[in-house]
Write an enzyme that holds these catalytic residues in place. Structure first.
Site, PDB file in Angstrom:
ATOM      1  N   HIS A 319       0.970  -1.005   0.039  1.00  0.00           N
ATOM      2  CA  HIS A 319       0.010   0.073   0.092  1.00  0.00           C
ATOM      3  C   HIS A 319       0.991   1.162  -0.007  1.00  0.00           C
ATOM      4  O   HIS A 319       1.832   1.303   0.785  1.00  0.00           O
ATOM      5  CB  HIS A 319      -0.895  -0.057   1.138  1.00  0.00           C
ATOM      6  CG  HIS A 319      -1.947   1.119   1.176  1.00  0.00           C
ATOM      7  ND1 HIS A 319      -1.852   2.055   1.206  1.00  0.00           N
ATOM      8  CD2 HIS A 319      -3.511   0.722   1.087  1.00  0.00           C
ATOM      9  CE1 HIS A 319      -2.992   2.775   0.766  1.00  0.00           C
ATOM     10  NE2 HIS A 319      -3.947   2.010   0.966  1.00  0.00           N
ATOM     11  N   ARG A 339      -6.490  10.220  -0.131  1.00  0.00           N
ATOM     12  CA  ARG A 339      -6.078  10.688  -1.308  1.00  0.00           C
ATOM     13  C   ARG A 339      -7.349  10.929  -2.387  1.00  0.00           C
ATOM     14  O   ARG A 339      -7.570  11.923  -2.986  1.00  0.00           O
ATOM     15  CB  ARG A 339      -5.173   9.931  -2.017  1.00  0.00           C
ATOM     16  CG  ARG A 339      -3.567   9.988  -1.489  1.00  0.00           C
ATOM     17  CD  ARG A 339      -2.857   8.820  -2.306  1.00  0.00           C
ATOM     18  NE  ARG A 339      -2.966   7.601  -2.014  1.00  0.00           N
ATOM     19  CZ  ARG A 339      -2.881   6.622  -2.793  1.00  0.00           C
ATOM     20  NH1 ARG A 339      -2.927   6.765  -4.164  1.00  0.00           N
ATOM     21  NH2 ARG A 339      -3.200   5.236  -2.304  1.00  0.00           N
TER      22      ARG A 339
END
Length: 532
Positions: A319, A339
């Site tokens: 990740h 994000r």
């Protein structure tokens, strides 16, 4: 909290550039640029970190060196006299693992009228499901479709997914959301009751359903309560350490070990479901991990020793945004939702160096490149990192967005004096997901008769890279699938005499391959003992 002078100077650069950066929409990389980037910087391409298997169903295939050591290890019951004649448990469906996939399988197997038993080496709910944050994908909006979902996931997985599995994943996704909602999962909703959806990396539509940034915890809470309310037996702190077959070669049970006393128990079952989760606690290549304490690839070991084939065991997901500072939360997941809400990845100089919604493998490789070859990382006590500029979220979406949409992130960093509404956070890739796993058909069964698999222990659903939100989806779709089909098949199973002959054969194959090892597997728990 950012007391280091160099960090403070870098933050000033980030703040000075924020007004311009927030307007940017960095271009997406071309396919050729992505392939070059991955081949150069992604951990899956480091050939010295992989080993070719010398034995077993995947002989000749490469796997991470840490996994190879466990796949080609001694059984925990090697040399022991195990009495299979008087089982301690005798059920229709035995489910190994108490996370989201195991719970979903248990509920559906119970619906199918089967006598079900769940065994889990920690406690029911101690699983990666509980730690998932960002959301669950489903194409259930008017501007979306399962076909579009399929294209996004197939491309994001480098066109390597098993098409029948991916088809099942995306077409059954809307029903999975309805099923969870009916069970009581509190998804985020607009005032009119419409579910709020957002983008994730690699998605072309907003199809991420979430419960703030506690999505996995909310889903696991609901599934666990449903299992317990139905009275489905759950045996905690009990690990499966070997599968049992019958004289016909069918899977017919498991040898269990009490994690506290070491006592060995025998469970006979007409069908089994492996739902043991991932491998993050093996810490491939020394990476930190976002995984729960029990994620040690147990299901892969059990299935492999019984003769089940692995698919894509050489591919992992790192990740891109694991917490890199402070040290107390090193490797902890910083959800991709940060994000998707507008935060951008920024280097030490205050520069946005990539589009924030590239796929996870591309994002991770980009961060590694920025911190290594380009020398644009922020120095931390653990190495190097980049900024995730969280204050951008409220500039783009308005005050209060962070507390409303990602409260877990705000609280996690707030414990260490970092207010993510006003200060950026430091991130670096963390070992997150096992893309590869046991090969299954669309009904959830391996090539070993009566052995089903669900969840992260499955290989092939996502290809060689998974998009955000498709793991919470696959534990529901394939957990339910395995539970339904295992219960239906159990009605027609006629088991023969129980045997562990395949374990003895595996030990002989080890010797024939010239493998001498003191390692035993499955590993069960990570070892963090300080070495002298």
């Amino acid at each position: 909290m950012y007391q280091d002078q160099a960090m403070q100077e870098s933050i000033r650069r980030v703040e000075a550039a924020r007004a311009e950066n927030v307007k940017l929409d960095p271009r997406r990389m071309t396919a050729e640029e992505k392939e070059t980037l991955l081949a150069t910087y992604h951990p899956d391409y480091r050939q010295d970190q992989f080993e070719v298997l010398k034995m077993g169903p995947n002989q000749g295939d490469k796997v991470p060196v840490e996994l190879a050591a466990l796949l080609q290890a001694n059984s925990r019951i090697a040399g022991k006299q195990i009495d299979l004649s008087r089982p301690d448990y005798d059920v229709d469906v035995l489910i190994i693992g108490g996370g989201g996939a195991g719970a979903s399988a248990a509920i559906e197997a119970d619906n199918g009228g089967a006598k079900v038993l769940v065994v889990t080496k920690l406690r029911m709910g101690d699983a990666n499901t509980m730690m998932a944050e960002g959301g669950i994908q489903a194409a259930d909006k008017a501007n979306d479709s399962p076909a579009q979902h399929f294209l996004d996931a197939f491309g994001g997985g480098h066109f390597a997914a098993q098409k029948d599995l991916l088809y099942k994943l995306v077409t059954e996704a809307p029903d999975a959301i309805h099923w969870l909602s009916d069970l009581g999962v509190e998804f985020d909703k607009a005032p009119d009751g419409t579910m709020i959806t957002t983008h994730g990396g690699g998605t072309s539509r907003k199809r991420m359903h979430a419960a703030k940034d506690y999505s996995g915890a909310e889903i696991m809470r609901t599934l666990r309560d449903e299992v317990l309310n139905r009275g489905i037996p759950v045996v905690d702190f009990t690990a499966a350490i070997e599968l049992i077959k019958d004289e016909k070669g069918q899977c017919a049970g498991a040898v269990l070990q009490n994690m506290e006393t070491g006592q060995l128990l025998i469970a006979r079952a007409r069908t089994l479901v492996i739902a043991t989760g991932g491998a993050g606690r093996l810490h491939y290549q020394g990476f930190p991990t976002s995984n729960h304490y029990g994620a040690t690839a147990d299901g892969l070991i059990l299935g492999y020793r019984a003769g089940a084939k692995l698919l894509y065991p050489d591919t992992l997901q790192y990740h891109p945004t694991g917490a890199a500072f402070p040290a107390q939360i090193f490797g902890a997941l910083v959800t991709e939702k940060v994000r998707s809400l507008g935060a951008m990845l920024i280097n030490v100089h205050g520069e946005a160096f990539m589009n924030p919604l590239e796929t996870r493998d591309v994002s991770a490789a980009s961060i590694i490149r920025e911190c290594t070859d380009r020398g644009n990382g922020v120095k931390t006590p653990e190495g190097s990192a980049v900024w995730l500029d969280t204050p951008m979220i409220e500039i783009k979406n308005g005050p209060g967005t962070i507390e409303k949409r990602i409260p877990a992130m705000m609280r996690m960093f707030g414990k260490y004096g970092i207010d993510i509404r006003r200060e950026p956070i430091l991130v670096y890739p963390t070992l997150h997901y096992q893309n590869g796993g046991l090969k299954i058909s669309s009904n959830g069964m391996t090539e070993i008769e009566n052995l089903f698999v669900a969840g992260e222990a499955v290989g092939g659903i996502h290809g060689r890279n998974r998009l955000m939100g498709n793991s919470l989806l696959d534990i529901i779709v394939f957990g339910r699938n395995a539970g339904r089909n295992a219960a239906a098949k159990a009605k027609d199973v006629t088991a023969g005499a129980l045997t562990l002959a395949h374990v003895e054969a595996f030990q002989r194959e080890l010797a024939q391959a010239g493998i001498e090892t003191g390692t035993v597997s499955p590993k069960l728990l990570p070892d963090y003992t300080r070495k002298a």
